[in-house]
Design a protein around this motif. Structure first.
Motif, PDB file in Angstrom:
ATOM      1  N   ARG A  41       0.969  -1.555  -0.010  1.00  0.00           N
ATOM      2  CA  ARG A  41      -0.216   0.230   0.157  1.00  0.00           C
ATOM      3  C   ARG A  41       1.177   1.347  -0.163  1.00  0.00           C
ATOM      4  O   ARG A  41       0.380   2.105  -0.522  1.00  0.00           O
ATOM      5  N   ASP A  42       1.814   1.202   0.342  1.00  0.00           N
ATOM      6  CA  ASP A  42       2.713   1.826   0.255  1.00  0.00           C
ATOM      7  C   ASP A  42       3.451   2.524  -0.513  1.00  0.00           C
ATOM      8  O   ASP A  42       3.331   3.819  -1.130  1.00  0.00           O
ATOM      9  N   ILE A  43       3.657   1.124  -1.580  1.00  0.00           N
ATOM     10  CA  ILE A  43       4.463   1.726  -2.881  1.00  0.00           C
ATOM     11  C   ILE A  43       3.095   2.308  -3.864  1.00  0.00           C
ATOM     12  O   ILE A  43       3.405   3.031  -4.363  1.00  0.00           O
ATOM     13  N   LEU A  44       2.483   1.767  -3.473  1.00  0.00           N
ATOM     14  CA  LEU A  44       0.967   2.121  -4.614  1.00  0.00           C
ATOM     15  C   LEU A  44       0.907   3.573  -4.348  1.00  0.00           C
ATOM     16  O   LEU A  44       0.688   4.189  -4.655  1.00  0.00           O
ATOM     17  N   ASN A  45       0.571   4.475  -2.835  1.00  0.00           N
ATOM     18  CA  ASN A  45       0.576   5.279  -2.865  1.00  0.00           C
ATOM     19  C   ASN A  45       1.104   6.475  -3.426  1.00  0.00           C
ATOM     20  O   ASN A  45       0.837   7.387  -3.308  1.00  0.00           O
ATOM     21  N   VAL A  46       2.386   6.126  -2.909  1.00  0.00           N
ATOM     22  CA  VAL A  46       3.937   7.416  -3.149  1.00  0.00           C
ATOM     23  C   VAL A  46       4.223   7.005  -4.391  1.00  0.00           C
ATOM     24  O   VAL A  46       4.155   7.942  -5.409  1.00  0.00           O
ATOM     25  N   LEU A  47       3.495   5.832  -5.257  1.00  0.00           N
ATOM     26  CA  LEU A  47       3.758   6.165  -6.754  1.00  0.00           C
ATOM     27  C   LEU A  47       2.719   5.971  -7.169  1.00  0.00           C
ATOM     28  O   LEU A  47       2.796   6.643  -9.099  1.00  0.00           O
ATOM     29  N   TRP A  48       1.654   5.585  -7.235  1.00  0.00           N
ATOM     30  CA  TRP A  48       0.225   5.599  -8.190  1.00  0.00           C
ATOM     31  C   TRP A  48      -0.803   6.908  -7.976  1.00  0.00           C
ATOM     32  O   TRP A  48      -0.807   7.128  -7.698  1.00  0.00           O
ATOM     33  N   GLY A  49      -0.405   7.347  -6.420  1.00  0.00           N
ATOM     34  CA  GLY A  49      -1.981   7.984  -5.348  1.00  0.00           C
ATOM     35  C   GLY A  49      -3.255   7.541  -4.602  1.00  0.00           C
ATOM     36  O   GLY A  49      -3.081   7.642  -4.643  1.00  0.00           O
ATOM     37  N   SER A  50      -3.340   5.807  -4.848  1.00  0.00           N
ATOM     38  CA  SER A  50      -4.019   5.234  -4.602  1.00  0.00           C
ATOM     39  C   SER A  50      -3.615   3.839  -4.492  1.00  0.00           C
ATOM     40  O   SER A  50      -2.507   3.103  -5.353  1.00  0.00           O
ATOM     41  N   ASP A  51      -3.972   3.057  -3.606  1.00  0.00           N
ATOM     42  CA  ASP A  51      -4.061   1.634  -3.514  1.00  0.00           C
ATOM     43  C   ASP A  51      -5.053   0.953  -4.293  1.00  0.00           C
ATOM     44  O   ASP A  51      -5.636  -0.316  -3.716  1.00  0.00           O
ATOM     45  N   SER A  52      -5.554   1.043  -5.759  1.00  0.00           N
ATOM     46  CA  SER A  52      -6.729   0.502  -5.854  1.00  0.00           C
ATOM     47  C   SER A  52      -6.364  -0.488  -6.005  1.00  0.00           C
ATOM     48  O   SER A  52      -5.329  -0.880  -6.389  1.00  0.00           O
ATOM     49  N   PHE A  53      -7.745  -1.288  -6.941  1.00  0.00           N
ATOM     50  CA  PHE A  53      -7.543  -2.804  -7.794  1.00  0.00           C
ATOM     51  C   PHE A  53      -6.364  -2.637  -8.310  1.00  0.00           C
ATOM     52  O   PHE A  53      -5.580  -3.828  -8.970  1.00  0.00           O
ATOM     53  N   PHE A  54      -6.814  -1.915  -9.840  1.00  0.00           N
ATOM     54  CA  PHE A  54      -6.432  -1.578 -10.884  1.00  0.00           C
ATOM     55  C   PHE A  54      -4.861  -1.517 -10.440  1.00  0.00           C
ATOM     56  O   PHE A  54      -4.050  -1.953 -11.221  1.00  0.00           O
ATOM     57  N   ILE A  61      11.589 -10.378  -2.897  1.00  0.00           N
ATOM     58  CA  ILE A  61      11.345 -11.010  -2.187  1.00  0.00           C
ATOM     59  C   ILE A  61      10.084 -10.946  -1.896  1.00  0.00           C
ATOM     60  O   ILE A  61       9.500  -9.785  -1.653  1.00  0.00           O
ATOM     61  N   THR A  62       8.478 -11.180  -2.431  1.00  0.00           N
ATOM     62  CA  THR A  62       7.262 -11.468  -2.301  1.00  0.00           C
ATOM     63  C   THR A  62       6.433 -11.369  -0.491  1.00  0.00           C
ATOM     64  O   THR A  62       7.018 -12.785   0.097  1.00  0.00           O
ATOM     65  N   VAL A  63       6.695 -11.261   0.425  1.00  0.00           N
ATOM     66  CA  VAL A  63       5.998 -11.208   1.823  1.00  0.00           C
ATOM     67  C   VAL A  63       4.502 -11.229   1.391  1.00  0.00           C
ATOM     68  O   VAL A  63       3.550  -9.566   1.307  1.00  0.00           O
ATOM     69  N   LYS A  64       3.802 -12.461   1.607  1.00  0.00           N
ATOM     70  CA  LYS A  64       2.566 -12.478   1.108  1.00  0.00           C
ATOM     71  C   LYS A  64       1.772 -11.681   2.001  1.00  0.00           C
ATOM     72  O   LYS A  64       2.051 -11.686   2.810  1.00  0.00           O
ATOM     73  N   GLY A  65       0.379 -11.315   1.663  1.00  0.00           N
ATOM     74  CA  GLY A  65      -0.623 -10.196   2.877  1.00  0.00           C
ATOM     75  C   GLY A  65       0.111  -9.618   3.273  1.00  0.00           C
ATOM     76  O   GLY A  65      -0.153  -8.211   3.999  1.00  0.00           O
ATOM     77  N   ILE A  66       1.192  -8.360   2.892  1.00  0.00           N
ATOM     78  CA  ILE A  66       1.927  -7.584   2.652  1.00  0.00           C
ATOM     79  C   ILE A  66       2.502  -6.823   1.900  1.00  0.00           C
ATOM     80  O   ILE A  66       3.080  -5.651   1.700  1.00  0.00           O
ATOM     81  N   GLY A  67       3.912  -7.353   1.511  1.00  0.00           N
ATOM     82  CA  GLY A  67       4.575  -6.377   0.712  1.00  0.00           C
ATOM     83  C   GLY A  67       5.730  -7.089   0.130  1.00  0.00           C
ATOM     84  O   GLY A  67       5.482  -8.187   0.017  1.00  0.00           O
ATOM     85  N   TYR A  68       7.114  -5.888  -0.314  1.00  0.00           N
ATOM     86  CA  TYR A  68       7.980  -6.907   0.108  1.00  0.00           C
ATOM     87  C   TYR A  68       9.486  -6.561  -0.018  1.00  0.00           C
ATOM     88  O   TYR A  68       9.244  -5.626   1.105  1.00  0.00           O
ATOM     89  N   ARG A  69      10.140  -7.718  -0.148  1.00  0.00           N
ATOM     90  CA  ARG A  69      11.348  -6.883   0.953  1.00  0.00           C
ATOM     91  C   ARG A  69      13.235  -7.369  -0.267  1.00  0.00           C
ATOM     92  O   ARG A  69      13.083  -8.419  -1.350  1.00  0.00           O
ATOM     93  N   PHE A  70      13.206  -5.760  -0.764  1.00  0.00           N
ATOM     94  CA  PHE A  70      14.930  -6.016  -1.745  1.00  0.00           C
ATOM     95  C   PHE A  70      16.045  -6.402  -1.506  1.00  0.00           C
ATOM     96  O   PHE A  70      15.789  -5.988   0.035  1.00  0.00           O
ATOM     97  N   VAL A  71      16.614  -7.464  -0.842  1.00  0.00           N
ATOM     98  CA  VAL A  71      17.092  -8.258  -0.779  1.00  0.00           C
ATOM     99  C   VAL A  71      19.255  -7.627  -1.602  1.00  0.00           C
ATOM    100  O   VAL A  71      18.873  -8.814  -2.415  1.00  0.00           O
ATOM    101  N   MET A  72      19.775  -7.611  -1.014  1.00  0.00           N
ATOM    102  CA  MET A  72      20.948  -7.845  -1.620  1.00  0.00           C
ATOM    103  C   MET A  72      22.272  -7.723  -0.966  1.00  0.00           C
ATOM    104  O   MET A  72      22.546  -7.689   0.579  1.00  0.00           O
ATOM    105  N   GLU A  73      22.762  -9.341  -0.972  1.00  0.00           N
ATOM    106  CA  GLU A  73      23.497 -10.222  -0.737  1.00  0.00           C
ATOM    107  C   GLU A  73      25.370  -9.587  -0.616  1.00  0.00           C
ATOM    108  O   GLU A  73      25.338  -9.085  -1.715  1.00  0.00           O
TER     109      GLU A  73
END
Length: 230
Positions: A180-193, A218-230
């Motif tokens: 939801r944070d990604i959607l609101n920052v980049l698209w302005g809303s967390d709509s289904f589309f 990595i997709t964290v189901k039901g929450i969001g994403y985690r960007f991993v750099m080893e």
């Protein structure tokens, strides 16, 4: 080859004609404006590479114009041409945003040199800014300023939204970032589309990073994403 565009503001018709023709004979594209009140309209229409301003103009002086130009483009090179000789006028000009200051009368050779120096300085500053903006992601180099992702000398041009999404993931690397944070920052809303659109963009970026196993979204189901750099 694209010509360098000069916005030249001067209300002395005879001088303006000489300077304009001289600059054009050296390969510049010159846009002449004689009324201070019309300069900013011209500025936004032509998007010049450099501005040459007289100070004493009808309706709006060069100092006021320089302030407006500087608000619109903080890096725009500005050269003042003036018959004023007082040091206080010179100081005021620099405070208003001038890069250089030429007293009348002047030679065209001097003007050309100062124009070239101002343009060279701006280009160097832009290159330095781009280099500082580079982000190394393991085997990739990401440049949000240029919206590019480079792997093994092969450069991929990203769309604006792809670049912004990758930047957001990188800035929050090793942490879970909510969808939801990604959607609101980049698209302005967390709509289904928008949510479905985000899925497409995540898939694209995963594809762009596939050559380096040290990078993973990595997709964290039901929450969001985690960007991993080893």
């Amino acid at each position: 080859m694209k010509k360098t565009k000069i916005l030249y503001v001067e209300d002395e018709m005879f001088l303006a004609k000489i300077v304009k023709e001289s600059l054009e004979s050296r390969g510049y594209e010159v846009f002449l404006e004689m009324d201070g009140a019309d300069v900013m309209k011209q500025f936004h229409e032509i998007d010049p590479d450099i501005c040459i301003l007289d100070i004493m103009l009808p309706n709006k002086d060069g100092f006021a114009i320089a302030e407006e130009i500087r608000q619109a483009d903080i890096a725009m090179p500005i050269i003042f041409l003036t018959a004023k000789t007082q040091t206080t006028d010179l100081v005021k000009g620099f405070h208003k945003g001038a890069n250089d200051y030429i007293r009348k009368p002047f030679s065209m050779e001097e003007l050309i040199v100062r124009v070239e120096n101002a343009l060279r300085y701006r280009n160097n500053e832009a290159q330095n800014a781009e280099q500082k903006d580079e982000i190394r992601m393991s085997k990739y180099i990401f440049n949000p300023h240029r919206q590019t992702l480079t792997y093994d000398k092969e450069e991929k041009k990203l769309s604006f939204r792809e670049s912004e999404l990758l930047k957001l993931l990188y800035e929050n690397r090793q942490h879970i970032i909510d969808r939801r944070d990604i959607l609101n920052v980049l698209w302005g809303s967390d709509s289904f589309f928008n949510s479905r659109t985000l899925d497409v963009y995540i898939t694209k970026i995963r594809g762009y990073l596939k050559n380096d196993p040290a990078l993973e979204i990595i997709t964290v189901k039901g929450i969001g994403y985690r960007f991993v750099m080893e």
